[in-house]
Design an enzyme around this catalytic site. Structure first.
Site, PDB file in Angstrom:
ATOM      1  N   PRO B  11      42.573   2.313 -33.346  1.00  0.00           N
ATOM      2  CA  PRO B  11      41.272   2.521 -32.719  1.00  0.00           C
ATOM      3  C   PRO B  11      40.096   2.716 -33.676  1.00  0.00           C
ATOM      4  O   PRO B  11      38.961   2.655 -33.243  1.00  0.00           O
ATOM      5  CB  PRO B  11      41.495   3.793 -31.898  1.00  0.00           C
ATOM      6  CG  PRO B  11      42.548   4.535 -32.658  1.00  0.00           C
ATOM      7  CD  PRO B  11      43.447   3.481 -33.237  1.00  0.00           C
ATOM      8  N   ASP B  34      39.177  -8.671 -38.082  1.00  0.00           N
ATOM      9  CA  ASP B  34      37.995  -8.499 -37.244  1.00  0.00           C
ATOM     10  C   ASP B  34      36.904  -7.789 -38.044  1.00  0.00           C
ATOM     11  O   ASP B  34      37.176  -7.142 -39.060  1.00  0.00           O
ATOM     12  CB  ASP B  34      38.343  -7.644 -36.019  1.00  0.00           C
ATOM     13  CG  ASP B  34      39.131  -8.431 -34.969  1.00  0.00           C
ATOM     14  OD1 ASP B  34      39.313  -9.641 -35.150  1.00  0.00           O
ATOM     15  OD2 ASP B  34      39.546  -7.811 -33.980  1.00  0.00           O
ATOM     16  N   LYS B  55      33.637 -12.034 -34.909  1.00  0.00           N
ATOM     17  CA  LYS B  55      32.725 -12.879 -34.143  1.00  0.00           C
ATOM     18  C   LYS B  55      31.278 -12.581 -34.517  1.00  0.00           C
ATOM     19  O   LYS B  55      30.882 -11.447 -34.661  1.00  0.00           O
ATOM     20  CB  LYS B  55      32.914 -12.616 -32.645  1.00  0.00           C
ATOM     21  CG  LYS B  55      34.317 -12.821 -32.146  1.00  0.00           C
ATOM     22  CD  LYS B  55      34.628 -14.283 -31.927  1.00  0.00           C
ATOM     23  CE  LYS B  55      36.097 -14.485 -31.648  1.00  0.00           C
ATOM     24  NZ  LYS B  55      36.552 -13.780 -30.456  1.00  0.00           N
ATOM     25  N   GLY B  86      41.356  -5.265 -34.130  1.00  0.00           N
ATOM     26  CA  GLY B  86      41.052  -3.887 -33.714  1.00  0.00           C
ATOM     27  C   GLY B  86      41.948  -3.458 -32.559  1.00  0.00           C
ATOM     28  O   GLY B  86      42.312  -4.278 -31.718  1.00  0.00           O
ATOM     29  N   GLY B  87      42.326  -2.183 -32.510  1.00  0.00           N
ATOM     30  CA  GLY B  87      43.138  -1.658 -31.407  1.00  0.00           C
ATOM     31  C   GLY B  87      44.523  -2.252 -31.407  1.00  0.00           C
ATOM     32  O   GLY B  87      45.217  -2.251 -32.427  1.00  0.00           O
ATOM     33  N   ASP B  88      44.924  -2.771 -30.258  1.00  0.00           N
ATOM     34  CA  ASP B  88      46.220  -3.441 -30.106  1.00  0.00           C
ATOM     35  C   ASP B  88      45.986  -4.935 -29.909  1.00  0.00           C
ATOM     36  O   ASP B  88      45.066  -5.324 -29.186  1.00  0.00           O
ATOM     37  CB  ASP B  88      46.957  -2.869 -28.880  1.00  0.00           C
ATOM     38  CG  ASP B  88      48.270  -3.595 -28.635  1.00  0.00           C
ATOM     39  OD1 ASP B  88      49.276  -3.185 -29.232  1.00  0.00           O
ATOM     40  OD2 ASP B  88      48.281  -4.589 -27.883  1.00  0.00           O
ATOM     41  N   THR B 116      45.726   1.736 -28.847  1.00  0.00           N
ATOM     42  CA  THR B 116      44.551   1.177 -28.195  1.00  0.00           C
ATOM     43  C   THR B 116      43.473   2.248 -27.959  1.00  0.00           C
ATOM     44  O   THR B 116      43.780   3.436 -27.875  1.00  0.00           O
ATOM     45  CB  THR B 116      44.950   0.456 -26.883  1.00  0.00           C
ATOM     46  OG1 THR B 116      43.814  -0.250 -26.390  1.00  0.00           O
ATOM     47  CG2 THR B 116      45.444   1.422 -25.830  1.00  0.00           C
ATOM     48  N   ALA B 117      42.223   1.783 -27.871  1.00  0.00           N
ATOM     49  CA  ALA B 117      41.072   2.694 -27.790  1.00  0.00           C
ATOM     50  C   ALA B 117      41.162   3.684 -26.631  1.00  0.00           C
ATOM     51  O   ALA B 117      40.738   4.837 -26.772  1.00  0.00           O
ATOM     52  CB  ALA B 117      39.783   1.876 -27.684  1.00  0.00           C
ATOM     53  N   MET B 168      34.470  -2.375 -23.508  1.00  0.00           N
ATOM     54  CA  MET B 168      33.312  -3.257 -23.653  1.00  0.00           C
ATOM     55  C   MET B 168      32.381  -3.169 -22.443  1.00  0.00           C
ATOM     56  O   MET B 168      31.952  -4.176 -21.892  1.00  0.00           O
ATOM     57  CB  MET B 168      33.778  -4.718 -23.846  1.00  0.00           C
ATOM     58  CG  MET B 168      34.498  -4.927 -25.177  1.00  0.00           C
ATOM     59  SD  MET B 168      35.373  -6.529 -25.299  1.00  0.00           S
ATOM     60  CE  MET B 168      37.048  -6.076 -24.831  1.00  0.00           C
TER      61      MET B 168
END
Lengths: 250, 250
Positions: B11, B34, B55, B86-88, B116-117, B168
């Site tokens: 995370p 990322d 991105k 990032g995260g999973d 995960t976050a 998000m």
């Protein structure tokens, strides 16, 4: 007065522990752990007293009270207390009750997150739980079936989400699949069952809700997550087997 | 031909990486990562070529095709390729597309799950996503709002689950809260927003759907998860603030 760390041990394999968790275990004075934590993970806590507080005999409420008492007592007599729980401590399991009991006793608590079984299963399956155009919502749940329980408490969440991962569900897979079909989930929905994800004994079974509703699964030896949704549809070669009510192991 | 490891970076905090991921980074020949991965995490890949494939410019489809090409090229020229996400890697993000592109090119892929976050946010909040008698189902989702998008794709999952964690979502919190209330979620439902969970700049905001639907949030500097449900109800002292439409930072 010591501090208690509620730490996720991850899904099974000892190297799927976080670096933070590993360091905390190395400096822990006492570790109270679930029954299923890997021996290599526990071995990291080389200098700690280790206590297995895993649930036994089905005496859930008594045991949980015992865990609370043991945690408070450990914090009164040790500086660094690790409460090591399978998977992630804030998802299924009684982490909140443990936090509340410690806070009531005036004891400081910190939580160290872990890799949860659903994500370990997705990694093993190499199937993303979300996928452009197929799945943007995921539900994690523990269905309760039988013993006068109603499916209405959980079936809606499993139905509305594009992908559903059910924990602690293997023993009642037939009833669960039946309840989902009865609620309107297409009987052709793919299901992947992952037993003992990330451990040497891992098994993956590909089937459908229809097949699950008809067959009794062989008794699992490790924890099983039931992954339901179109994202688990297998390539053509495997897919033809899915139309068969038998269950296939990969 | 090399092998590609799709690895979850966790995370945010570098020590919330798994031990397996840390070891893979240490022996990686090339890392494609990322934009948001922590510099200390990247520093573990001391001997690797490191390429930021985050991105940019909003050119999502072009960029994703570029990532696929870069991954295939990396596997053709390096033995151990780490794709660090990032995260999973199997939850939000385009892991499946990357796996599919690699498989089409005949390249072996392995997935290493991550924290995960949502679970990091729950740890920071010390609030279990599930809780006896309050919540047994949890939904993770990425709502899309505006630009002609319909809430119907995601609102059902957020409504049916006892606890919902939205990824998000910060930029559209007002529209999201409005859509949930319009769909029947009680306006008094507690919401906890966690920005940059586990990083030094972490911020936690406690509010309700009603207050969120009325107020524009200040622009976030890091990623935000929006945690919705009764499990996030705060103790009495904080709760009186929840009735006020202003947002409170803790």
């Amino acid at each position: 007065m010591g501090k208690v760390y509620l730490v996720g041990a991850g899904p099974g394999a000892p190297d799927l522990l976080t670096v933070r968790a590993a360091r905390l275990l190395e400096r822990a004075d006492i570790v109270l752990h679930d029954a299923l934590v890997h021996p290599e993970t526990l071995a990291l806590a080389a200098r700690a007293r280790r206590i297995d507080v895993g649930k036994r005999y089905g005496k859930v409420s008594t045991e949980q009270r015992f865990i609370h008492r043991a945690l408070v007592e450990a914090a009164r007599t040790h500086e660094t207390v690790v409460r090591l729980k399978g998977g992630d401590p804030m998802l299924f399991g009684r982490g909140q009750e443990e936090i509340d009991a410690l806070r009531e006793a005036g004891i400081e608590v910190e939580v160290v997150p872990g890799v949860t079984a659903a994500l370990a299963a997705a990694a093993s399956l190499k199937a993303s739980l979300t996928r452009r155009g197929i799945a943007r919502t995921v539900a994690f749940l523990t269905p309760r079936v039988g013993r006068g329980e109603s499916a209405s408490e959980w079936v809606g969440a499993a139905l509305e989400a594009d992908t559903a991962v059910l924990y602690m569900a293997a023993g009642a897979s037939r009833e669960i699949a039946g309840a989902l079909i009865a609620a309107g989930k297409p009987a052709t929905t793919p299901v992947a069952l992952v037993e003992s994800a990330t451990l040497p004994g891992e098994r993956r079974v590909f089937t459908t809700l229809a097949a699950l509703a008809e067959a009794e699964l062989p008794r699992a030896e490790g924890p099983v997550v039931m992954c339901i949704g179109e994202v688990f549809r297998q390539p053509a070669a495997v897919e033809s087997v899915l139309e068969n009510p038998h269950i296939r192991t990969a």
